[in-house]
Write a protein that holds these residues in place. Structure first.
Motif, short mmCIF file in Angstrom:
data_model
loop_
_atom_site.label_atom_id
_atom_site.label_comp_id
_atom_site.label_asym_id
_atom_site.label_seq_id
_atom_site.Cartn_x
_atom_site.Cartn_y
_atom_site.Cartn_z
N VAL A 28 3.94 6.60 18.21
CA VAL A 28 3.65 7.79 18.99
C VAL A 28 2.48 8.52 18.35
N SER A 29 2.56 8.67 17.05
CA SER A 29 1.45 9.33 16.37
C SER A 29 1.41 8.88 14.91
N ILE A 30 0.20 8.94 14.37
CA ILE A 30 -0.01 8.62 12.96
C ILE A 30 -0.21 9.93 12.22
N ASN A 31 0.64 10.19 11.30
CA ASN A 31 0.50 11.41 10.52
C ASN A 31 -0.53 11.18 9.42
N ARG A 32 -0.10 11.05 8.23
CA ARG A 32 -1.01 10.87 7.11
C ARG A 32 -1.39 9.40 6.95
N MET A 33 -2.66 9.17 6.61
CA MET A 33 -3.13 7.85 6.20
C MET A 33 -3.74 7.98 4.82
N ALA A 34 -3.60 6.94 4.03
CA ALA A 34 -4.07 7.03 2.66
C ALA A 34 -4.45 5.65 2.13
N TRP A 35 -5.23 5.67 1.08
CA TRP A 35 -5.57 4.46 0.33
C TRP A 35 -5.04 4.62 -1.09
N TYR A 36 -4.38 3.58 -1.56
CA TYR A 36 -3.94 3.49 -2.94
C TYR A 36 -4.63 2.26 -3.56
N ARG A 37 -4.60 2.20 -4.86
CA ARG A 37 -5.12 1.02 -5.53
C ARG A 37 -4.27 0.69 -6.75
N GLN A 38 -4.30 -0.59 -7.09
CA GLN A 38 -3.58 -1.05 -8.26
C GLN A 38 -4.44 -2.03 -9.01
#
Length: 118
Positions: A28-38
């Protein structure tokens, strides 16, 4: 729901890459989007995040060099990475908080490898 990350690769120090994360599936909707790294031998860390209202936050180590953005109509988030350093080498993961109309879920993409050579 799936998150497909792409855009990683090998680049020399000082170069640039742009990562993309596309969300697919019934949402329905996308709230937060983020990038992580390892990075090898290290814990996963937040690189950058962006809310539905386009409020962004960044890790101190990437401020001024990386820019996160999103195009809601395309259900896509981007991470523009400039002035890359060898210490940016890591697997980058896309993350998203999504509402399916009933509940909120958190999803992860499969990761895309970024290698920065000195």
């Amino acid at each position: 729901v799936q998150l497909q990350a792409s855009g990683g690769g090998l680049v020399q120090a000082g170069g640039s890459l742009r990562l993309s994360c596309v969300v697919s599936g019934s949402i329905v909707s996308i709230n937060r989007m983020a990038w992580y790294r390892q990075a090898p031998g290290k814990q996963r860390e937040l690189v950058a995040g962006i809310t539905g209202g386009a409020i962004t936050n960044y890790a101190d180590s990437v401020k001024g060099r990386f820019t996160i953005s999103r195009v809601n109509a395309k259900k896509t988030a981007y991470l523009q990475m400039n002035s890359l350093k060898p210490e940016d080498t890591a697997v980058y993961y896309c993350n998203s908080v999504i509402w399916d109309g009933e509940m909120v879920y958190e999803y992860w993409g499969q990761g895309t490898l970024v290698t920065v050579s000195s």
